[in-house]
Design an enzyme around this catalytic site. Structure first.
Site, PDB file in Angstrom:
ATOM      1  N   ASP A 122      44.169  95.871 165.739  1.00 56.25           N
ATOM      2  CA  ASP A 122      45.379  95.883 166.562  1.00 56.25           C
ATOM      3  C   ASP A 122      45.790  94.469 166.985  1.00 56.25           C
ATOM      4  O   ASP A 122      46.976  94.156 167.048  1.00 56.25           O
ATOM      5  CB  ASP A 122      45.172  96.764 167.788  1.00 56.25           C
ATOM      6  N   GLU A 140      57.291  96.137 167.912  1.00 50.64           N
ATOM      7  CA  GLU A 140      57.595  96.889 166.699  1.00 50.64           C
ATOM      8  C   GLU A 140      58.870  97.704 166.874  1.00 50.64           C
ATOM      9  O   GLU A 140      59.081  98.308 167.917  1.00 50.64           O
ATOM     10  CB  GLU A 140      56.444  97.849 166.379  1.00 50.64           C
ATOM     11  N   ASP A 190      51.591  95.222 169.824  1.00 51.36           N
ATOM     12  CA  ASP A 190      51.324  96.337 168.922  1.00 51.36           C
ATOM     13  C   ASP A 190      51.032  97.550 169.792  1.00 51.36           C
ATOM     14  O   ASP A 190      50.099  97.527 170.594  1.00 51.36           O
ATOM     15  CB  ASP A 190      50.129  96.021 168.011  1.00 51.36           C
TER      16      ASP A 190
END
Length: 185
Positions: free
Chosen positions: A171, A90, A6
């Site tokens: 996170d 991501e 992340d």
């Protein structure tokens, strides 16, 4: 082994195993020095020898920022690639995110796109796999029960599921969700 990543602005990258890479903010550390050198450059007559000397000083500051950022990204990406076989990251639309005037400077400073490119080409070198995952609701979904709600993430740092009561760093929870999405695909 597999890991989810992340990326963020406060911390550069947070791995699903709890490892955190800070954001050193290379541009912000040299921003005042760069602004001062550019002000001096603007007062020089274009084409003069003093203008050329000052232009080189400004270029060196830009170069120093770029090299420091690239070195940091290389070290992080190599560390991640060497220690993990499957890397989930991501699939951010950074170009669209840069349209936000409040965050554009911070987003361009962290160089998420360059980091992803480094992960991808190093994965090819070492025979590893990088999987890009849709980031939709990864920070609002509970990693334990799968419940998705905005109320799960009330603050930027903490995550508490309203369904099962699971508490974690927001996170780290998001990076675990990214890892799980990559494995499911």
């Amino acid at each position: 082994s597999s890991v989810g990543i992340d990326v963020g602005l406060k911390n550069f990258a947070i791995l699903s195993n709890g490892e955190v890479f800070t954001n050193p903010k290379w541009f912000r550390t040299l921003e005042e020095k760069l602004a001062h050198a550019q002000r001096i450059l603007s007062r020089r007559k274009k084409g003069s020898s003093n203008w050329n000397k000052q232009r080189i000083k400004v270029a060196r500051i830009h170069e120093r920022i770029a090299h420091a950022r690239k070195d940091y990204l290389n070290k992080i990406s190599t560390h991640i690639i060497k220690n993990h076989d499957v890397i989930a990251i991501e699939d951010l639309q950074v170009a669209n995110m840069l349209k936000n005037g409040n965050l554009a400077k911070a987003i361009s400073e962290v160089s998420w796109s360059q980091f992803r490119k480094m992960l991808e080409y190093k994965a090819k070198w070492y025979g590893k796999q990088v999987i890009a995952v849709n980031p939709h609701c990864t920070s609002q979904t509970c990693n334990v029960c799968g419940h998705t709600a905005k109320e799960n993430r009330k603050t930027q740092a903490s995550f508490k599921c309203v369904s099962c009561g699971h508490e974690d760093n927001a996170d780290i929870n998001a990076s675990k969700n990214i890892k799980d999405l990559a494995i499911a695909n």
